[in-house]
Motif scaffolding. Structure first.
Motif, mmCIF file in Angstrom:
data_model
loop_
_atom_site.group_PDB
_atom_site.id
_atom_site.type_symbol
_atom_site.label_atom_id
_atom_site.label_comp_id
_atom_site.label_asym_id
_atom_site.label_seq_id
_atom_site.Cartn_x
_atom_site.Cartn_y
_atom_site.Cartn_z
ATOM 1 N N ALA A 1 -7.774 -3.448 39.137
ATOM 2 C CA ALA A 1 -8.907 -3.852 38.308
ATOM 3 C C ALA A 1 -9.423 -2.640 37.538
ATOM 4 N N ILE A 2 -10.215 -2.906 36.513
ATOM 5 C CA ILE A 2 -10.908 -1.857 35.768
ATOM 6 C C ILE A 2 -12.389 -2.179 35.802
ATOM 7 N N ILE A 3 -13.202 -1.192 36.175
ATOM 8 C CA ILE A 3 -14.644 -1.385 36.361
ATOM 9 C C ILE A 3 -15.406 -0.516 35.368
ATOM 10 N N ASP A 4 -16.447 -1.066 34.795
ATOM 11 C CA ASP A 4 -17.327 -0.296 33.907
ATOM 12 C C ASP A 4 -18.648 -1.046 33.759
ATOM 13 N N SER A 5 -19.583 -0.433 33.059
ATOM 14 C CA SER A 5 -20.883 -1.070 32.822
ATOM 15 C C SER A 5 -21.282 -0.900 31.362
ATOM 16 N N ARG A 6 -22.215 -1.736 30.944
ATOM 17 C CA ARG A 6 -22.702 -1.732 29.568
ATOM 18 C C ARG A 6 -24.207 -1.972 29.603
ATOM 19 N N THR A 7 -24.963 -1.189 28.856
ATOM 20 C CA THR A 7 -26.413 -1.322 28.835
ATOM 21 C C THR A 7 -26.851 -2.098 27.599
ATOM 22 N N LEU A 8 -27.645 -3.142 27.809
ATOM 23 C CA LEU A 8 -28.184 -3.962 26.735
ATOM 24 C C LEU A 8 -29.670 -3.676 26.577
ATOM 25 N N ARG A 9 -30.105 -3.457 25.363
ATOM 26 C CA ARG A 9 -31.515 -3.194 25.107
ATOM 27 C C ARG A 9 -32.349 -4.431 25.416
ATOM 28 N N ILE B 1 -15.041 -8.758 43.517
ATOM 29 C CA ILE B 1 -13.637 -8.693 43.094
ATOM 30 C C ILE B 1 -12.735 -9.285 44.164
ATOM 31 N N GLN B 2 -12.955 -8.871 45.399
ATOM 32 C CA GLN B 2 -12.105 -9.355 46.482
ATOM 33 C C GLN B 2 -12.331 -10.840 46.754
ATOM 34 N N ASP B 3 -13.551 -11.298 46.563
ATOM 35 C CA ASP B 3 -13.837 -12.720 46.739
ATOM 36 C C ASP B 3 -13.114 -13.553 45.686
ATOM 37 N N ALA B 4 -13.038 -13.018 44.455
ATOM 38 C CA ALA B 4 -12.393 -13.750 43.361
ATOM 39 C C ALA B 4 -10.877 -13.729 43.457
ATOM 40 N N VAL C 1 -6.860 -7.109 45.449
ATOM 41 C CA VAL C 1 -6.975 -5.877 44.656
ATOM 42 C C VAL C 1 -7.034 -4.664 45.582
ATOM 43 N N THR C 2 -6.216 -3.663 45.281
ATOM 44 C CA THR C 2 -6.185 -2.432 46.077
ATOM 45 C C THR C 2 -6.555 -1.198 45.281
ATOM 46 N N LEU C 3 -6.629 -1.312 43.956
ATOM 47 C CA LEU C 3 -6.884 -0.150 43.100
ATOM 48 C C LEU C 3 -7.815 -0.545 41.967
#
Length: 264
Positions: A103-111, A166-169, A174-176
Motif C-alpha cells: 500500500a501507499i500511505i499519505d495525507s492531505r490537508t483541506l482548508r 488497511i488490513q480490515d479491507a 498487506v505486508t508493506l
C-alpha cells in the motif's frame, strides 16, 4: 430520462454495477417517491460541482430528499463495500491478485470553511487551518482506507488506525506500505508493525532541484489529484468529518465505476 443529462450522470453500464449496493429497500416500497437513480445522480452532481444542497437544480428531486437518502447510504456503508469490490475487479482485470500486498500511505490537508471550522486544527507544515485526510491506496491508486482528523493530528499518530483499516479491507494481506518522511520514527513503525505492516520511507534525493517523481509515492499523489477534480472536496465544506470521508469514498467509487463499466 425526462431531463437533459449532466456530465456527472451515471451511465447505464455504471448503474447496472452500482444499483445492487444502493437498493436498501425494494423499488416498490410505498414510501419511495423519487427514482433511486436520480437521487444518486443528484448526489454525484453535488460532489462533482461543489454546490450547496439548497442549490440543487430544479430538474433533480428536492434537495431534502437527496440529502436524506445520501445520509442513509453513508450510514449503511454501501459505498465502502462497493469500493472494495470494484478495486478487486479492476485488479483482476489488470492481471493482479485480488488483494494487494503493498500500500501507499499519505495525507492531505483541506482548508476549513465556516461549516467545518469548529472541528478544524492548524497544520503548521502546510500553514493551513482545516482537516487532514489520511489515505491509503494500492499500487494502482485504488482506495484501501481513508479517515479524517483535525489538521493538527500528525501523520505518525494516524498510522495505527489507518493500518488497521488497511488490513480490515484486505483481509490482513498487506505486508508493506510506502510512506514519505513524515512517517519516520519508532512510533509510526511500531503502530504499523502491530498490524503486520512494514513501513518503507521513500526519501527525497539530497540534490533536489525542481519537481522530482518519487518511486511508488507518486501513486497516492495521483489519487489525491483525482479527488480534487470534485469541487466539493477542494475544501472542507462539511459539518461532520464522517461526511467528508464518505464523499471521498464516493468520488473514488465514481472513478472506479467508469473503468469497470468499460468491461461490462
Amino acid at each position: 430520462m425526462p431531463r437533459k443529462p449532466y456530465p456527472s450522470d451515471v451511465s447505464d453500464e455504471e448503474w447496472s454495477l452500482v444499483v445492487p449496493y444502493l437498493t436498501l429497500m425494494t423499488e416498490a416500497a410505498p414510501q419511495r417517491e423519487h427514482s433511486l437513480r436520480e437521487l444518486f445522480n443528484a448526489l454525484r452532481y453535488v460532489i462533482r460541482y461543489g454546490i450547496a444542497w439548497r442549490a440543487m437544480p430544479n430538474d433533480f428531486p428536492p434537495w431534502s430528499a437527496v440529502y436524506q437518502q445520501s445520509q442513509r447510504w453513508l450510514a449503511s456503508g454501501c459505498f465502502e463495500a462497493l469500493a472494495q469490490d470494484l478495486r478487486a475487479l479492476l485488479r483482476l482485470a489488470s492481471g493482479r491478485a485480488e488483494e494487494p500486498t503493498a500500500a501507499i500511505i499519505d495525507s492531505r490537508t483541506l482548508r476549513s470553511t465556516p461549516e467545518s471550522g469548529t472541528r478544524a486544527g492548524y497544520d503548521g507544515a502546510k500553514r493551513k487551518r482545516g482537516s487532514k485526510v489520511h489515505m491509503a491506496v494500492d499500487t494502482l491508486g485504488h482506495l484501501l482506507a481513508l479517515h479524517v482528523t483535525p489538521a493538527d493530528v500528525g501523520d505518525r499518530a494516524a498510522v495505527a488506525r489507518l493500518a488497521a483499516d488497511i488490513q480490515d479491507a484486505t483481509g490482513d494481506n498487506v505486508t508493506l506500505a510506502y510512506v514519505d518522511q513524515g512517517y519516520t520514527g519508532e512510533v509510526a513503525a511500531d503502530a504499523a508493525a502491530a498490524e503486520g505492516i512494514a513501513l518503507h520511507v521513500v526519501k527525497l534525493p539530497e540534490a533536489k532541484r525542481g519537481f522530482v517523481l518519487l518511486p511508488r509515492r507518486w501513486v497516492v499523489e495521483r489519487s489525491f489529484a483525482w479527488a480534487t477534480r470534485c469541487r466539493r472536496l477542494v475544501k472542507d465544506y462539511e459539518r461532520y468529518a464522517t461526511t467528508l470521508a464518505g464523499f471521498h469514498v464516493i468520488a473514488f467509487v465514481g472513478y472506479m465505476l467508469k473503468h469497470a463499466a468499460q468491461m461490462v
